[in-house]
Design a protein around this motif. Sequence first.
Motif, PDB file in Angstrom:
ATOM      1  N   ALA A   1     -34.193  -1.500 -12.635  1.00 11.05           N
ATOM      2  CA  ALA A   1     -32.873  -1.053 -13.036  1.00 11.05           C
ATOM      3  C   ALA A   1     -32.330  -0.027 -12.043  1.00 11.05           C
ATOM      4  CB  ALA A   1     -32.920  -0.460 -14.429  1.00 11.05           C
ATOM      5  N   PHE A   2     -33.196   0.842 -11.519  1.00 12.77           N
ATOM      6  CA  PHE A   2     -32.749   1.881 -10.599  1.00 12.77           C
ATOM      7  C   PHE A   2     -32.145   1.265  -9.340  1.00 12.77           C
ATOM      8  CE2 PHE A   2     -33.573   4.759  -7.018  1.00 12.77           C
ATOM      9  CZ  PHE A   2     -32.805   5.836  -7.411  1.00 12.77           C
ATOM     10  N   VAL A   3     -32.797   0.258  -8.781  1.00  9.65           N
ATOM     11  CA  VAL A   3     -32.286  -0.374  -7.556  1.00  9.65           C
ATOM     12  C   VAL A   3     -30.935  -1.022  -7.831  1.00  9.65           C
ATOM     13  CG1 VAL A   3     -32.692  -2.168  -5.830  1.00  9.65           C
ATOM     14  CG2 VAL A   3     -34.563  -0.701  -6.554  1.00  9.65           C
ATOM     15  N   GLY A   4     -30.787  -1.624  -8.997  1.00  5.79           N
ATOM     16  CA  GLY A   4     -29.507  -2.225  -9.355  1.00  5.79           C
ATOM     17  C   GLY A   4     -28.388  -1.194  -9.394  1.00  5.79           C
ATOM     18  N   ILE A   5     -28.678  -0.010  -9.905  1.00 10.03           N
ATOM     19  CA  ILE A   5     -27.680   1.063  -9.941  1.00 10.03           C
ATOM     20  C   ILE A   5     -27.308   1.488  -8.524  1.00 10.03           C
ATOM     21  CG2 ILE A   5     -27.295   3.483 -10.605  1.00 10.03           C
ATOM     22  CD1 ILE A   5     -29.106   2.828 -13.084  1.00 10.03           C
ATOM     23  N   ILE A   6     -28.306   1.610  -7.664  1.00  9.00           N
ATOM     24  CA  ILE A   6     -28.045   1.955  -6.256  1.00  9.00           C
ATOM     25  C   ILE A   6     -27.174   0.882  -5.615  1.00  9.00           C
ATOM     26  CG2 ILE A   6     -29.125   2.304  -3.991  1.00  9.00           C
ATOM     27  CD1 ILE A   6     -29.425   4.641  -6.066  1.00  9.00           C
ATOM     28  N   GLN A   7     -27.448  -0.377  -5.920  1.00 11.29           N
ATOM     29  CA  GLN A   7     -26.653  -1.468  -5.353  1.00 11.29           C
ATOM     30  C   GLN A   7     -25.208  -1.414  -5.847  1.00 11.29           C
ATOM     31  OE1 GLN A   7     -29.382  -4.512  -6.658  1.00 11.29           O
ATOM     32  NE2 GLN A   7     -30.179  -4.799  -4.580  1.00 11.29           N
ATOM     33  N   VAL A   8     -25.003  -1.077  -7.105  1.00 10.90           N
ATOM     34  CA  VAL A   8     -23.645  -0.933  -7.632  1.00 10.90           C
ATOM     35  C   VAL A   8     -22.924   0.189  -6.892  1.00 10.90           C
ATOM     36  CG1 VAL A   8     -22.299  -0.219  -9.656  1.00 10.90           C
ATOM     37  CG2 VAL A   8     -24.149  -1.891  -9.909  1.00 10.90           C
ATOM     38  N   THR A  49     -33.728   5.355   8.421  1.00  3.78           N
ATOM     39  CA  THR A  49     -35.043   4.853   8.005  1.00  3.78           C
ATOM     40  C   THR A  49     -34.946   3.581   7.184  1.00  3.78           C
ATOM     41  OG1 THR A  49     -35.018   6.114   5.940  1.00  3.78           O
ATOM     42  CG2 THR A  49     -35.945   7.219   7.891  1.00  3.78           C
ATOM     43  N   GLY A  50     -33.804   3.349   6.562  1.00  5.46           N
ATOM     44  CA  GLY A  50     -33.666   2.225   5.650  1.00  5.46           C
ATOM     45  C   GLY A  50     -34.268   2.500   4.287  1.00  5.46           C
ATOM     46  N   GLU A  51     -34.807   3.694   4.122  1.00  5.08           N
ATOM     47  CA  GLU A  51     -35.407   4.079   2.845  1.00  5.08           C
ATOM     48  C   GLU A  51     -34.461   5.015   2.108  1.00  5.08           C
ATOM     49  OE1 GLU A  51     -39.229   5.798   3.555  1.00  5.08           O
ATOM     50  OE2 GLU A  51     -39.885   4.100   4.756  1.00  5.08           O
ATOM     51  N   LEU A  52     -34.505   4.952   0.805  1.00  6.87           N
ATOM     52  CA  LEU A  52     -33.681   5.839  -0.006  1.00  6.87           C
ATOM     53  C   LEU A  52     -34.416   7.162  -0.188  1.00  6.87           C
ATOM     54  CD1 LEU A  52     -30.987   5.995  -1.503  1.00  6.87           C
ATOM     55  CD2 LEU A  52     -32.194   5.270  -3.555  1.00  6.87           C
ATOM     56  N   ASP A  53     -34.442   7.947   0.899  1.00  5.78           N
ATOM     57  CA  ASP A  53     -35.103   9.246   0.852  1.00  5.78           C
ATOM     58  C   ASP A  53     -34.160  10.265   0.201  1.00  5.78           C
ATOM     59  OD1 ASP A  53     -33.210   9.628   2.847  1.00  5.78           O
ATOM     60  OD2 ASP A  53     -34.673   9.686   4.456  1.00  5.78           O
ATOM     61  N   LYS A  54     -34.638  11.479   0.041  1.00  2.00           N
ATOM     62  CA  LYS A  54     -33.870  12.496  -0.677  1.00  2.00           C
ATOM     63  C   LYS A  54     -32.509  12.782  -0.029  1.00  2.00           C
ATOM     64  CE  LYS A  54     -34.347  16.987  -2.889  1.00  2.00           C
ATOM     65  NZ  LYS A  54     -35.281  18.087  -3.202  1.00  2.00           N
ATOM     66  N   PRO A  55     -32.418  12.998   1.301  1.00  2.00           N
ATOM     67  CA  PRO A  55     -31.103  13.259   1.900  1.00  2.00           C
ATOM     68  C   PRO A  55     -30.131  12.089   1.717  1.00  2.00           C
ATOM     69  CG  PRO A  55     -32.844  13.880   3.425  1.00  2.00           C
ATOM     70  CD  PRO A  55     -33.496  13.151   2.289  1.00  2.00           C
ATOM     71  N   THR A  56     -30.643  10.869   1.814  1.00  2.00           N
ATOM     72  CA  THR A  56     -29.798   9.685   1.652  1.00  2.00           C
ATOM     73  C   THR A  56     -29.324   9.561   0.216  1.00  2.00           C
ATOM     74  OG1 THR A  56     -31.039   8.584   3.419  1.00  2.00           O
ATOM     75  CG2 THR A  56     -29.682   7.191   2.011  1.00  2.00           C
ATOM     76  N   TYR A  57     -30.229   9.794  -0.713  1.00  3.19           N
ATOM     77  CA  TYR A  57     -29.891   9.723  -2.127  1.00  3.19           C
ATOM     78  C   TYR A  57     -28.815  10.750  -2.472  1.00  3.19           C
ATOM     79  CZ  TYR A  57     -30.607   9.601  -7.195  1.00  3.19           C
ATOM     80  OH  TYR A  57     -30.436   9.491  -8.552  1.00  3.19           O
ATOM     81  N   LYS A  58     -28.975  11.973  -1.957  1.00  2.93           N
ATOM     82  CA  LYS A  58     -27.988  13.014  -2.214  1.00  2.93           C
ATOM     83  C   LYS A  58     -26.631  12.622  -1.631  1.00  2.93           C
ATOM     84  CE  LYS A  58     -29.101  17.352  -1.857  1.00  2.93           C
ATOM     85  NZ  LYS A  58     -29.645  18.641  -1.379  1.00  2.93           N
ATOM     86  N   ARG A  59     -26.608  12.081  -0.423  1.00  3.70           N
ATOM     87  CA  ARG A  59     -25.350  11.665   0.202  1.00  3.70           C
ATOM     88  C   ARG A  59     -24.700  10.540  -0.594  1.00  3.70           C
ATOM     89  NH1 ARG A  59     -21.860  12.460   4.614  1.00  3.70           N
ATOM     90  NH2 ARG A  59     -23.132  14.321   4.617  1.00  3.70           N
ATOM     91  N   LEU A  60     -25.503   9.585  -1.011  1.00  2.00           N
ATOM     92  CA  LEU A  60     -25.013   8.455  -1.790  1.00  2.00           C
ATOM     93  C   LEU A  60     -24.333   8.939  -3.073  1.00  2.00           C
ATOM     94  CD1 LEU A  60     -25.168   5.261  -1.832  1.00  2.00           C
ATOM     95  CD2 LEU A  60     -27.132   5.570  -3.323  1.00  2.00           C
ATOM     96  N   LEU A  61     -25.006   9.812  -3.799  1.00  2.00           N
ATOM     97  CA  LEU A  61     -24.440  10.323  -5.051  1.00  2.00           C
ATOM     98  C   LEU A  61     -23.227  11.211  -4.810  1.00  2.00           C
ATOM     99  CD1 LEU A  61     -27.547  11.097  -7.276  1.00  2.00           C
ATOM    100  CD2 LEU A  61     -26.071   9.089  -7.279  1.00  2.00           C
ATOM    101  N   ASN A  62     -23.292  12.085  -3.814  1.00  2.00           N
ATOM    102  CA  ASN A  62     -22.152  12.956  -3.515  1.00  2.00           C
ATOM    103  C   ASN A  62     -20.915  12.138  -3.166  1.00  2.00           C
ATOM    104  OD1 ASN A  62     -23.526  15.345  -3.964  1.00  2.00           O
ATOM    105  ND2 ASN A  62     -24.059  15.642  -1.824  1.00  2.00           N
ATOM    106  N   ASP A  63     -21.087  11.130  -2.313  1.00  2.00           N
ATOM    107  CA  ASP A  63     -19.954  10.295  -1.927  1.00  2.00           C
ATOM    108  C   ASP A  63     -19.425   9.515  -3.118  1.00  2.00           C
ATOM    109  OD1 ASP A  63     -20.200  11.223   0.629  1.00  2.00           O
ATOM    110  OD2 ASP A  63     -20.982   9.359   1.467  1.00  2.00           O
ATOM    111  N   PHE A  64     -20.327   9.030  -3.947  1.00  2.00           N
ATOM    112  CA  PHE A  64     -19.911   8.261  -5.120  1.00  2.00           C
ATOM    113  C   PHE A  64     -19.092   9.125  -6.074  1.00  2.00           C
ATOM    114  CE2 PHE A  64     -20.812   6.639  -9.450  1.00  2.00           C
ATOM    115  CZ  PHE A  64     -20.150   5.427  -9.329  1.00  2.00           C
TER     116      PHE A  64
END
Length: 70
Positions: A1-8, A49-64
């Motif tokens: 479910a988590f990956v699906g949310i990231i994809q959305v 890296t192609g990985e959802l590391d902490k900095p990437t996750y934070k950027r993804l959520l902030n932008d969203f």
Amino acid sequence: AFVGIIQVILRELSSLYDLFSNVEVNGIYDTATENAIRELQRASGLKITGELDKPTYKRLLNDFYAHSYF
């Protein structure tokens, strides 16, 4: 479910970055999802890296949250 949310979220941000258009919401961390994460990292000046590391996750959520209608 988590990956699906990231994809959305990636699909929602596709208009912001004009990227990630081929991400399918399937709940699988597949090649398209990894490539979208790489594109986000590249566009954001993060380590690619192609990985959802902490900095990437934070950027993804902030932008969203900054560009969403919620």
